[in-house]
Design an enzyme around this catalytic site. Sequence first.
Site, PDB file in Angstrom:
ATOM      1  N   ASN A   1     -23.518  54.281   4.857  1.00  0.00           N
ATOM      2  CA  ASN A   1     -22.400  55.221   4.996  1.00  0.00           C
ATOM      3  C   ASN A   1     -22.911  56.629   4.741  1.00  0.00           C
ATOM      4  OD1 ASN A   1     -20.049  56.660   4.962  1.00  0.00           O
ATOM      5  ND2 ASN A   1     -19.197  55.708   3.111  1.00  0.00           N
TER       6      ASN A   1
ATOM      7  N   SER B   1     -23.920  53.466  -5.847  1.00  0.00           N
ATOM      8  CA  SER B   1     -25.261  53.758  -6.392  1.00  0.00           C
ATOM      9  C   SER B   1     -26.261  52.624  -6.195  1.00  0.00           C
ATOM     10  CB  SER B   1     -25.146  54.161  -7.869  1.00  0.00           C
ATOM     11  OG  SER B   1     -24.423  55.366  -7.989  1.00  0.00           O
TER      12      SER B   1
ATOM     13  N   HIS C   1     -11.760  53.779   2.260  1.00  0.00           N
ATOM     14  CA  HIS C   1     -12.749  54.275   1.292  1.00  0.00           C
ATOM     15  C   HIS C   1     -12.029  55.121   0.241  1.00  0.00           C
ATOM     16  CE1 HIS C   1     -16.228  56.191  -0.472  1.00  0.00           C
ATOM     17  NE2 HIS C   1     -16.991  55.295   0.150  1.00  0.00           N
TER      18      HIS C   1
ATOM     19  N   LYS D   1     -21.306  59.356   5.237  1.00  0.00           N
ATOM     20  CA  LYS D   1     -20.194  60.239   4.842  1.00  0.00           C
ATOM     21  C   LYS D   1     -20.239  61.529   5.673  1.00  0.00           C
ATOM     22  CE  LYS D   1     -20.257  57.961   0.410  1.00  0.00           C
ATOM     23  NZ  LYS D   1     -19.995  57.998  -1.005  1.00  0.00           N
TER      24      LYS D   1
ATOM     25  N   GLY E   1     -22.002  57.583  -6.151  1.00  0.00           N
ATOM     26  CA  GLY E   1     -22.766  58.831  -6.223  1.00  0.00           C
ATOM     27  C   GLY E   1     -23.260  59.191  -7.607  1.00  0.00           C
TER      28      GLY E   1
ATOM     29  N   GLU F   1     -12.773  57.762  -1.154  1.00  0.00           N
ATOM     30  CA  GLU F   1     -12.765  59.216  -0.886  1.00  0.00           C
ATOM     31  C   GLU F   1     -11.638  59.577   0.075  1.00  0.00           C
ATOM     32  OE1 GLU F   1     -16.867  59.351   0.258  1.00  0.00           O
ATOM     33  OE2 GLU F   1     -17.475  59.006  -1.820  1.00  0.00           O
TER      34      GLU F   1
ATOM     35  N   GLU G   1     -15.966  48.869  -4.235  1.00  0.00           N
ATOM     36  CA  GLU G   1     -16.641  50.072  -4.720  1.00  0.00           C
ATOM     37  C   GLU G   1     -15.911  50.628  -5.940  1.00  0.00           C
ATOM     38  OE1 GLU G   1     -19.088  51.962  -1.242  1.00  0.00           O
ATOM     39  OE2 GLU G   1     -17.093  52.802  -1.256  1.00  0.00           O
TER      40      GLU G   1
HETATM   41  P1  13P Z   1     -23.459  55.914  -3.126  1.00  0.00           P
HETATM   42  O1  13P Z   1     -24.400  54.808  -2.706  1.00  0.00           O
HETATM   43  O2  13P Z   1     -23.991  57.282  -2.848  1.00  0.00           O
HETATM   44  O3  13P Z   1     -23.034  55.730  -4.558  1.00  0.00           O
HETATM   45  O4  13P Z   1     -22.150  55.779  -2.213  1.00  0.00           O
HETATM   46  C1  13P Z   1     -21.495  54.559  -2.147  1.00  0.00           C
HETATM   47  C2  13P Z   1     -20.443  54.632  -1.128  1.00  0.00           C
HETATM   48  O5  13P Z   1     -19.430  55.287  -1.307  1.00  0.00           O
HETATM   49  C3  13P Z   1     -20.665  53.878   0.122  1.00  0.00           C
HETATM   50  O6  13P Z   1     -19.496  53.786   0.876  1.00  0.00           O
END
Ligand code: 13P
Length: 254
Positions: free
Chosen positions: A10, A213, A96, A12, A174, A98, A168
């Site tokens: 992903n 992560s 997601h 983003k 992150g 976010e 997640e």
């Molecule tokens: P990270 O691997 O950067 O923590 O992001 C995870 C994520 O949101 C994947 O959709």
Amino acid sequence: MKSRKIIFANWKMNLDSRGISNLVQDILSEMKNFDNLDVILSPPFPYLKLVSDLIRGSKLSLSSQNVFYEDVGSYTGEVSTNMLKDVGCDWVMMGHSERRQHLLETNEMINKKILASTHNGLNAILCVGESFDERRHNKTFVRISDQLKRGLRDVKYDALPCIVIGYEPIWVIGSGEPARLKDIQEVHNFISNELDSMFPDSTNLPRIVYGGSVNNLNINSIISLKNVDGVLVGNASMDCEVFCDIVLKVGDST
Ligand code: 13P
């Protein structure tokens, strides 16, 4: 039938056309052998066609990071399932954290997206997860159960193999530090049991992947957990060497 492992990259809202093009070409030349895995790249909307052209003929698949649930019409700024298929997507991501947080995406919207996507022949990954506050207040399972039940409402049995659940935990995304293995295991077992009780007659339940992560140093311990069918990778998926190492290790684990 849940055994085929799956890895989502992903990206983003990161990278530009040059960065994406270089990354995809590096991944293609680095990654030789992953017959037993689904490896899916998810760039921002404007680069879907670019990635689609680059990966044509390879074993990589393409996912969008979002979709709208109507087929056509006056929905400024939105993108339909058919448009995604037209540019080569096999997958869509939805829910997601976010998007739930910044775009106010609700379980009801996510449910419409799942229904539209699976109806129109796309595979869907439904992301769920608790906030740090919810975990602290022992609300993890209530939150995830709610997201699953409302997100998967009215989903037919024959759509289940086209759906993946992405767990997640929000606060580890992150952060550089994944959730504790014990907690990942507990939630994946919980999701598996919830799916079992929601779809008691299914022999083909959605796969469950972990995100937050994940990198090439922690992947072995995460992928060895029961009911972890793959991973959703953010930051680490934008480093070709690290991402290919993750894919290799997941492949070796099967
Ligand atoms: P990270 O691997 O950067 O923590 O992001 C995870 C994520 O949101 C994947 O959709």
